[in-house]
Write a protein that holds these residues in place. Structure first.
Motif, PDB file in Angstrom:
ATOM      1  N   VAL A  86       0.840  -1.205   0.000  1.00 15.42           N
ATOM      2  CA  VAL A  86       0.000   0.000   0.000  1.00 15.42           C
ATOM      3  C   VAL A  86       0.874   1.254   0.000  1.00 15.42           C
ATOM      4  CG1 VAL A  86      -1.711   1.317   1.309  1.00 15.42           C
ATOM      5  CG2 VAL A  86      -1.932  -1.167   1.103  1.00 15.42           C
ATOM      6  N   ALA A  87       1.996   1.219   0.773  1.00 11.00           N
ATOM      7  CA  ALA A  87       2.892   2.381   0.814  1.00 11.00           C
ATOM      8  C   ALA A  87       3.510   2.629  -0.550  1.00 11.00           C
ATOM      9  CB  ALA A  87       3.976   2.161   1.859  1.00 11.00           C
ATOM     10  N   GLU A  88       3.823   1.553  -1.289  1.00 16.04           N
ATOM     11  CA  GLU A  88       4.454   1.720  -2.600  1.00 16.04           C
ATOM     12  C   GLU A  88       3.456   2.160  -3.662  1.00 16.04           C
ATOM     13  OE1 GLU A  88       6.223  -2.044  -3.292  1.00 16.04           O
ATOM     14  OE2 GLU A  88       8.000  -1.665  -2.030  1.00 16.04           O
ATOM     15  N   THR A  89       2.257   1.555  -3.642  1.00 12.58           N
ATOM     16  CA  THR A  89       1.261   1.856  -4.689  1.00 12.58           C
ATOM     17  C   THR A  89       0.395   3.053  -4.344  1.00 12.58           C
ATOM     18  OG1 THR A  89      -0.377   0.368  -3.689  1.00 12.58           O
ATOM     19  CG2 THR A  89       1.175  -0.572  -5.299  1.00 12.58           C
ATOM     20  N   ARG A  90       0.300   3.376  -3.048  1.00 13.04           N
ATOM     21  CA  ARG A  90      -0.550   4.453  -2.547  1.00 13.04           C
ATOM     22  C   ARG A  90      -2.016   4.199  -2.950  1.00 13.04           C
ATOM     23  NH1 ARG A  90       2.983  10.066  -3.276  1.00 13.04           N
ATOM     24  NH2 ARG A  90       4.944   9.193  -2.494  1.00 13.04           N
ATOM     25  N   GLN A  91      -2.397   2.918  -2.993  1.00 11.83           N
ATOM     26  CA  GLN A  91      -3.767   2.492  -3.291  1.00 11.83           C
ATOM     27  C   GLN A  91      -4.279   1.688  -2.117  1.00 11.83           C
ATOM     28  OE1 GLN A  91      -5.485   3.333  -6.059  1.00 11.83           O
ATOM     29  NE2 GLN A  91      -3.708   4.529  -6.798  1.00 11.83           N
ATOM     30  N   ARG A  92      -5.557   1.925  -1.761  1.00 15.63           N
ATOM     31  CA  ARG A  92      -6.135   1.177  -0.651  1.00 15.63           C
ATOM     32  C   ARG A  92      -6.293  -0.292  -1.037  1.00 15.63           C
ATOM     33  NH1 ARG A  92     -11.404   1.013  -2.660  1.00 15.63           N
ATOM     34  NH2 ARG A  92     -12.196   3.046  -3.392  1.00 15.63           N
ATOM     35  N   THR A  93      -6.291  -1.133  -0.009  1.00 15.02           N
ATOM     36  CA  THR A  93      -6.430  -2.576  -0.216  1.00 15.02           C
ATOM     37  C   THR A  93      -7.448  -3.126   0.770  1.00 15.02           C
ATOM     38  OG1 THR A  93      -4.165  -2.833  -0.999  1.00 15.02           O
ATOM     39  CG2 THR A  93      -5.240  -4.801  -0.167  1.00 15.02           C
ATOM     40  N   VAL A  94      -8.398  -3.939   0.238  1.00 16.04           N
ATOM     41  CA  VAL A  94      -9.382  -4.624   1.085  1.00 16.04           C
ATOM     42  C   VAL A  94      -9.035  -6.108   1.082  1.00 16.04           C
ATOM     43  CG1 VAL A  94     -11.815  -5.138   1.473  1.00 16.04           C
ATOM     44  CG2 VAL A  94     -11.147  -2.912   0.543  1.00 16.04           C
ATOM     45  N   LEU A  95      -8.953  -6.739   2.266  1.00 15.07           N
ATOM     46  CA  LEU A  95      -8.522  -8.127   2.391  1.00 15.07           C
ATOM     47  C   LEU A  95      -9.664  -8.975   2.965  1.00 15.07           C
ATOM     48  CD1 LEU A  95      -5.010  -7.488   4.004  1.00 15.07           C
ATOM     49  CD2 LEU A  95      -5.510  -7.874   1.586  1.00 15.07           C
ATOM     50  N   ILE A 116      -8.833  -3.624   5.884  1.00 13.73           N
ATOM     51  CA  ILE A 116      -8.623  -2.599   4.873  1.00 13.73           C
ATOM     52  C   ILE A 116      -7.429  -1.754   5.295  1.00 13.73           C
ATOM     53  CG2 ILE A 116     -10.292  -1.064   5.987  1.00 13.73           C
ATOM     54  CD1 ILE A 116     -10.875   0.105   3.212  1.00 13.73           C
ATOM     55  N   CYS A 117      -6.577  -1.438   4.337  1.00 17.29           N
ATOM     56  CA  CYS A 117      -5.392  -0.589   4.586  1.00 17.29           C
ATOM     57  C   CYS A 117      -5.485   0.615   3.661  1.00 17.29           C
ATOM     58  CB  CYS A 117      -4.106  -1.369   4.338  1.00 17.29           C
ATOM     59  SG  CYS A 117      -2.611  -0.434   4.779  1.00 17.29           S
ATOM     60  N   LEU A 118      -5.448   1.823   4.260  1.00 17.41           N
ATOM     61  CA  LEU A 118      -5.617   3.066   3.509  1.00 17.41           C
ATOM     62  C   LEU A 118      -4.338   3.907   3.590  1.00 17.41           C
ATOM     63  CD1 LEU A 118      -9.096   3.975   4.991  1.00 17.41           C
ATOM     64  CD2 LEU A 118      -8.708   3.235   2.643  1.00 17.41           C
ATOM     65  N   PRO A 119      -3.864   4.426   2.449  1.00 17.57           N
ATOM     66  CA  PRO A 119      -2.728   5.353   2.492  1.00 17.57           C
ATOM     67  C   PRO A 119      -3.195   6.742   2.916  1.00 17.57           C
ATOM     68  CG  PRO A 119      -3.428   5.088   0.235  1.00 17.57           C
ATOM     69  CD  PRO A 119      -4.310   4.174   1.052  1.00 17.57           C
ATOM     70  N   LEU A 120      -2.382   7.433   3.691  1.00 20.89           N
ATOM     71  CA  LEU A 120      -2.660   8.812   4.081  1.00 20.89           C
ATOM     72  C   LEU A 120      -1.790   9.702   3.191  1.00 20.89           C
ATOM     73  CD1 LEU A 120      -2.610   8.391   7.980  1.00 20.89           C
ATOM     74  CD2 LEU A 120      -4.568   8.284   6.439  1.00 20.89           C
ATOM     75  N   VAL A 121      -2.419  10.319   2.181  1.00 22.21           N
ATOM     76  CA  VAL A 121      -1.699  11.087   1.174  1.00 22.21           C
ATOM     77  C   VAL A 121      -2.201  12.541   1.206  1.00 22.21           C
ATOM     78  CG1 VAL A 121      -1.110  11.332  -1.265  1.00 22.21           C
ATOM     79  CG2 VAL A 121      -1.386   9.053  -0.256  1.00 22.21           C
ATOM     80  N   ALA A 122      -1.254  13.483   1.276  1.00 18.41           N
ATOM     81  CA  ALA A 122      -1.588  14.913   1.241  1.00 18.41           C
ATOM     82  C   ALA A 122      -0.760  15.562   0.147  1.00 18.41           C
ATOM     83  CB  ALA A 122      -1.302  15.570   2.597  1.00 18.41           C
ATOM     84  N   GLN A 123      -1.441  16.100  -0.864  1.00 19.49           N
ATOM     85  CA  GLN A 123      -0.780  16.756  -1.986  1.00 19.49           C
ATOM     86  C   GLN A 123       0.291  15.852  -2.599  1.00 19.49           C
ATOM     87  OE1 GLN A 123       0.610  20.523  -0.523  1.00 19.49           O
ATOM     88  NE2 GLN A 123      -1.452  21.345  -0.296  1.00 19.49           N
ATOM     89  N   LYS A 124      -0.130  14.621  -2.868  1.00 16.73           N
ATOM     90  CA  LYS A 124       0.713  13.606  -3.525  1.00 16.73           C
ATOM     91  C   LYS A 124       1.897  13.172  -2.668  1.00 16.73           C
ATOM     92  CE  LYS A 124      -0.466  15.133  -8.206  1.00 16.73           C
ATOM     93  NZ  LYS A 124       0.067  15.544  -9.546  1.00 16.73           N
ATOM     94  N   ARG A 125       1.922  13.533  -1.395  1.00 19.19           N
ATOM     95  CA  ARG A 125       2.991  13.102  -0.503  1.00 19.19           C
ATOM     96  C   ARG A 125       2.434  12.096   0.485  1.00 19.19           C
ATOM     97  NH1 ARG A 125       3.900  18.619  -0.517  1.00 19.19           N
ATOM     98  NH2 ARG A 125       2.861  18.806   1.496  1.00 19.19           N
ATOM     99  N   LEU A 126       3.100  10.954   0.616  1.00 15.83           N
ATOM    100  CA  LEU A 126       2.676   9.916   1.554  1.00 15.83           C
ATOM    101  C   LEU A 126       3.015  10.359   2.976  1.00 15.83           C
ATOM    102  CD1 LEU A 126       1.472   7.057   1.873  1.00 15.83           C
ATOM    103  CD2 LEU A 126       3.835   6.188   1.816  1.00 15.83           C
ATOM    104  N   VAL A 127       1.989  10.426   3.808  1.00 15.80           N
ATOM    105  CA  VAL A 127       2.164  10.852   5.189  1.00 15.80           C
ATOM    106  C   VAL A 127       2.219   9.657   6.127  1.00 15.80           C
ATOM    107  CG1 VAL A 127       1.141  12.186   7.079  1.00 15.80           C
ATOM    108  CG2 VAL A 127       1.061  13.068   4.740  1.00 15.80           C
ATOM    109  N   GLY A 128       1.377   8.621   5.842  1.00 13.58           N
ATOM    110  CA  GLY A 128       1.322   7.458   6.717  1.00 13.58           C
ATOM    111  C   GLY A 128       0.335   6.439   6.189  1.00 13.58           C
ATOM    112  N   LEU A 129       0.007   5.461   7.035  1.00 17.17           N
ATOM    113  CA  LEU A 129      -0.943   4.396   6.693  1.00 17.17           C
ATOM    114  C   LEU A 129      -1.871   4.172   7.873  1.00 17.17           C
ATOM    115  CD1 LEU A 129       1.577   1.753   5.246  1.00 17.17           C
ATOM    116  CD2 LEU A 129       0.119   3.287   3.911  1.00 17.17           C
TER     117      LEU A 129
END
Length: 538
Positions: A86-95, A116-129
């Motif tokens: 998820v950190a690499e793709t910055r796409q959410r995943t449902v398992l 479910i794992c959601l990326p925390l993205v602000a202005q195209k910058r990964l902040v967290g998960l």
């Protein structure tokens, strides 16, 4: 679309709550709890990107039907592979956790059916998960619900960035405040007065030493700090600082400044400009140092120097009177002879002329003796001029000649042939030589014949001039050689111990040094050096 109006209202309320929270710890807690509520999660983990690594900062669990927030939870049981993807793709995943939990690396409660794992993205910058596990079936995470969670994650990422920035600003402000406090403390602990004005010289700030010295207590009083300057010095001080401001150059001035007790002290004030990137003066920084003790010491030294000269002259009073009396008696004798030659019949003009010339010479001799004595007794500031040290020694020997004859002392002279030119105060060098000669005469007062005083000059290394005065008197003990130049130390019965101390002060002020050493088998030699002029005068 959002499934219900309630979901929309909840989303808006959650977004407002997150955007208003600026403290990172509380924001992490709110985001975790809100995400768990909207995802129907029984467990959650939140990670933030710090120094290039995902670091767990919080986890939440449902216990007894309530959502609990556990700070700094251990999230080692979370699926690392899922988090990495998820950190690499910055796409959410449902398992779907029901088929094979172990293959996903999940060790959580068996009651969880979906994650479910959601990326925390602000202005195209990964902040967290944010990772959520739910007892709901995977189908429960409809597109509308996932959209709500995406929006919540996006708002949470923006809020986290703002909180991190706010925290950084607070930390920077605290560090700046601490640095400012430390600088102010160092500023106040500086043992001299430090002050600052604007580009036009208007007072802005000063350290505690300045406030204590002036006695001012308010900024309004400090604006009139020019009043502390002595009225007689204001024209000099204000004129100088006006020229410094116009030229934009540093400078200093000595003046008298009024203290808190109303007493004026001598101070040394310095000022230097501070410029901006374009070279424009934006303010002035300055220091003020109380030099009253230094001034008093200089005055005391000058007084001691004059006392030393007068003491030496007092010891020579009889010899000087005799020295002046000789040319005066010669003048009388030659004048009487001149009259006799003129009264002859016929008058002997040639003899009368010779007698008149002798009168003129004797008059010049008497005038030179008196002028030399007056210049040595005169209280005058040092005046550095080009002199021939050999000639100065000859002048002093002429003054002391009768004293040498009275004590039956033979004089030996040896002068450097190439000349001994130096830039010195003529009178002070006279004083040094006269003191050393008189010390030698007194040292041989009780000795049997022969009594010999030697005076010599020599050119040594680096063009320096060395003057040596040697006697064969009672001598000087080795341990006394180091102390003989100390003030109030004397080997004489009636001495005050200031003559040689003054000699050392004069020689050192001329950039030289003076030493004393015992002779063999008896006697003592004083040597002092002076910087010579590099080019002898033709």
């Amino acid at each position: 679309m959002i499934e219900t109006d309630n979901d929309l209202r909840d989303l808006i309320g959650a977004s407002q709550a997150l955007s208003q929270e600026m403290v990172l710890d509380r924001l992490v807690e709110k985001l975790t709890l809100t995400a768990m509520q909207h995802a129907g999660a029984c467990r959650a983990g939140l990670l933030l990107l710090r120094a290039g690594q995902m670091q767990p900062v919080a986890k939440g669990e449902v216990s007894a039907g309530q959502v609990l927030y556990l700070e700094d939870g251990t999230l080692s049981e979370l699926p690392t592979a899922v988090l990495t993807r998820v950190a690499e793709t910055r796409q959410r995943t449902v398992l779907d956790l029901q088929p094979d939990r172990t293959s996903l690396g999940i060790t959580s409660s068996v009651t969880a059916r979906a994650a479910i794992c959601l990326p925390l993205v602000a202005q195209k910058r990964l902040v967290g998960l944010i990772y959520l596990e739910s007892e709901k079936q995977p189908a429960w995470f409809t597109e509308q619900r996932l959209l709500l969670l995406d929006l919540l994650a996006s708002q949470g990422a923006i809020a986290i960035e703002n909180a991190v920035l706010f925290e950084s600003l607070q930390r920077a402000e605290q560090e700046a405040r601490q640095a400012r406090d430390e600088l102010q403390q160092e500023f106040d602990l500086t043992p001299v007065q430090v002050w600052r004005t604007d580009a036009n010289g208007v007072f802005e700030a000063a350290n505690k030493e300045w406030w204590d010295y002036t006695g001012y207590t308010t900024f309004e009083e400090a604006l009139n700090h020019q009043e502390t300057c002595h009225p007689d010095d204001r024209e000099k001080v204000f004129g100088l600082f006006a020229r410094l401001r116009d030229a934009g150059v540093p400078g200093q001035v000595e003046c008298r400044m009024r203290r808190f007790d109303g007493v004026y002290h001598h101070v040394l004030a310095r000022a230097a400009p501070l410029r901006d990137e374009d070279g424009n003066v934006i303010r002035w920084h300055g220091t003020t140092v109380d030099i009253e003790e230094i001034k008093r010491a200089e005055q005391a030294q000058a007084a001691l120097s004059r006392v030393g000269r007068l003491t030496a002259l007092g010891e020579l009073a009889v010899s000087i009177a005799h020295e002046v009396n000789q040319p005066l008696m010669a003048i009388v004798t030659n004048a009487a002879g001149c009259l006799r030659w003129l009264e002859g019949s016929p008058p002997d003009i040639a003899e009368a002329r010779e007698a008149a010339e002798r009168i003129i010479n004797d008059g010049h001799r008497a005038g030179e003796v008196i002028a030399s004595i007056r210049s040595m007794a005169k209280k005058a500031p040092p005046k550095f001029v080009e002199i021939d040290v050999n000639e100065v020694i000859k002048e002093v020997l002429a003054i002391a000649a009768n004293e040498l004859d009275r004590h039956e002392i033979s004089l030996r002279k040896s002068f450097a042939e190439e000349g001994c030119l130096a830039s010195c105060d003529h009178v002070q060098v006279q004083q040094v030589i006269l003191n050393l000669i008189m010390n030698g005469i007194e040292a041989m007062d009780a000795e049997s014949s022969p009594r010999i005083l030697s005076v010599s000059t020599e050119r040594i290394e680096e063009g320096r001039i060395e003057v040596a005065v040697s006697d064969n008197g009672k001598g000087l003990a080795t341990e006394e050689a180091d102390r003989v130049f100390d003030a109030f130390f004397t080997t004489k019965v009636n001495g005050i111990g200031m003559g040689l101390a003054i000699c050392r002060s004069i020689v050192e002020n001329h950039g030289g040094r003076i030493t004393a050493s015992p002779n063999a088998p008896r006697g003592c030699t004083f040597r002092f050096q002076l910087p010579g002029l590099s080019t002898p005068r033709n």
